[in-house]
Design a protein around this motif. Sequence first.
Motif, mmCIF file in Angstrom:
data_model
loop_
_atom_site.group_PDB
_atom_site.id
_atom_site.type_symbol
_atom_site.label_atom_id
_atom_site.label_comp_id
_atom_site.label_asym_id
_atom_site.label_seq_id
_atom_site.Cartn_x
_atom_site.Cartn_y
_atom_site.Cartn_z
ATOM 1 N N THR A 170 -33.575 42.363 -62.517
ATOM 2 C CA THR A 170 -33.702 43.811 -62.316
ATOM 3 C C THR A 170 -33.978 44.500 -63.647
ATOM 4 O O THR A 170 -33.237 44.298 -64.621
ATOM 5 C CB THR A 170 -32.408 44.392 -61.705
ATOM 6 O OG1 THR A 170 -32.122 43.711 -60.478
ATOM 7 C CG2 THR A 170 -32.568 45.882 -61.439
ATOM 8 N N GLY A 201 -35.164 49.791 -62.654
ATOM 9 C CA GLY A 201 -34.671 49.622 -61.295
ATOM 10 C C GLY A 201 -35.589 48.842 -60.380
ATOM 11 O O GLY A 201 -35.444 48.904 -59.157
ATOM 12 N N HIS A 242 -38.957 53.158 -53.851
ATOM 13 C CA HIS A 242 -38.289 53.071 -55.149
ATOM 14 C C HIS A 242 -37.566 54.385 -55.444
ATOM 15 O O HIS A 242 -38.118 55.458 -55.161
ATOM 16 C CB HIS A 242 -39.328 52.803 -56.244
ATOM 17 C CG HIS A 242 -38.736 52.663 -57.611
ATOM 18 N ND1 HIS A 242 -38.111 51.509 -58.029
ATOM 19 C CD2 HIS A 242 -38.649 53.540 -58.649
ATOM 20 C CE1 HIS A 242 -37.687 51.679 -59.271
ATOM 21 N NE2 HIS A 242 -37.995 52.902 -59.671
ATOM 22 N N ASN A 266 -31.875 50.360 -53.678
ATOM 23 C CA ASN A 266 -30.487 50.070 -54.010
ATOM 24 C C ASN A 266 -30.275 48.571 -54.209
ATOM 25 O O ASN A 266 -30.629 47.765 -53.349
ATOM 26 C CB ASN A 266 -29.566 50.585 -52.907
ATOM 27 C CG ASN A 266 -28.101 50.384 -53.234
ATOM 28 O OD1 ASN A 266 -27.553 49.316 -53.027
ATOM 29 N ND2 ASN A 266 -27.471 51.432 -53.754
ATOM 30 N N ILE A 267 -29.682 48.198 -55.352
ATOM 31 C CA ILE A 267 -29.545 46.784 -55.681
ATOM 32 C C ILE A 267 -28.619 46.051 -54.708
ATOM 33 O O ILE A 267 -28.859 44.884 -54.369
ATOM 34 C CB ILE A 267 -29.062 46.599 -57.137
ATOM 35 C CG1 ILE A 267 -29.136 45.115 -57.535
ATOM 36 C CG2 ILE A 267 -27.663 47.156 -57.327
ATOM 37 C CD1 ILE A 267 -28.914 44.858 -59.006
ATOM 38 N N ASN A 268 -27.576 46.723 -54.220
ATOM 39 C CA ASN A 268 -26.671 46.067 -53.273
ATOM 40 C C ASN A 268 -27.371 45.748 -51.963
ATOM 41 O O ASN A 268 -27.074 44.737 -51.317
ATOM 42 C CB ASN A 268 -25.447 46.945 -53.019
ATOM 43 C CG ASN A 268 -24.569 47.067 -54.242
ATOM 44 O OD1 ASN A 268 -24.401 46.100 -54.994
ATOM 45 N ND2 ASN A 268 -24.012 48.253 -54.465
ATOM 46 N N ARG A 269 -28.310 46.610 -51.612
ATOM 47 C CA ARG A 269 -29.098 46.355 -50.411
ATOM 48 C C ARG A 269 -29.992 45.128 -50.594
ATOM 49 O O ARG A 269 -30.134 44.298 -49.693
ATOM 50 C CB ARG A 269 -29.952 47.593 -50.117
ATOM 51 C CG ARG A 269 -30.675 47.567 -48.791
ATOM 52 C CD ARG A 269 -31.452 48.857 -48.600
ATOM 53 N NE ARG A 269 -32.359 48.744 -47.462
ATOM 54 C CZ ARG A 269 -33.345 49.589 -47.230
ATOM 55 N NH1 ARG A 269 -33.549 50.609 -48.059
ATOM 56 N NH2 ARG A 269 -34.137 49.426 -46.187
#
Length: 348
Positions: free
Chosen positions: A30, A186, A260, A263-266
């Motif tokens: 990331t 991101g 963009h 979400n990184i958790n997604r």
Amino acid sequence: MSLEKLNTVLAAGYENFPKGRFISLVVLRTTHSETIFRTEGSGEPMSSEFVQAGLTDETIIPRLVMTKRKQIAPERRYGREFLRSHNLLYTKTVKDQGEVVCSLNTNKPCEMCIDCFLYGFAAGGGGAQKSRIWTEDAFSVLPANDILGTRTINAIYENGTMRLKREEDTKASQSLIPDGEYIKPGVHFLDVVTLKDVTADELRYIVGNILFTSRYGAVSSRVGRMENQILGVFGSITELPSSLELVQATYDALGEPLEHPLNINRVITATKQVITNWQNRRGVSVQLSDEELANLITDVETHWSEAERDTFLKRLSQSYEPFRQIQPEKNKGKGKGKNKNTQVEVEN
């Protein structure tokens, strides 16, 4: 020991000949700053390829590419920093130069250090070592046109303005650096790294290089900050699906909407959902659970810590001792038999 579950696919010690043991790492990369991945010089567009969006979504989209060398080169250099600081880079006798310390891109690999044994080398007259870290291009989850930006930079003189002299105030401002593309912070890249016939300490060394390397791409002293996370570890007798298949399956699993910043958790949840099914793929024998993976990372961090690093690196270096051979320099002959010292591996 946190690596016990991987014992069946770990080598007890280094061996010259492969024995079909594969460990695959699923890596999420990331960007945490503006980043530049390109294959040509300044001003060239970002590296990208037109590919199918998903495995089920047949739309053709451009995806940004983090090429294999853009991954391996910084990670290899990171490890070599510590080999150098712990005096674990060997020397090689070079005609007219004497003893030369092992160095990348100088056609003078020592052929005896941890880096040479793991990441490989090729030198005429001195043999070759194929890399046991197999990589491929990593692809962005989102389309390239959603995650690229451009910027024009002012060219400022030392007086802090865009004009060198006061009498030039009536003239147009001095030159601007032309628009240049960059990858936005991101942005997520997914990657599969395959390790072939590695020992437990070699695995620790490679994983440490991946986890602790933080700068990638061009102008890495200014931009290119990136975080790497390992989301899965598999043991098998063959390679896992490719990085492209992984990112396409993850794209399908994410569903809508996709824009963009993502979400990184997604992304992590969707990726883990995809790789959970890989346990049942042909040839896969081991998959670490989330707890086992966390224990592995803790084990790696412990071995790379200030207190343990010297012992760890020297133990790994010592494991190659039976296979080290000092190659005498050969006189260059004439005609077709002439030897040329050439290192194939080129690092960016």
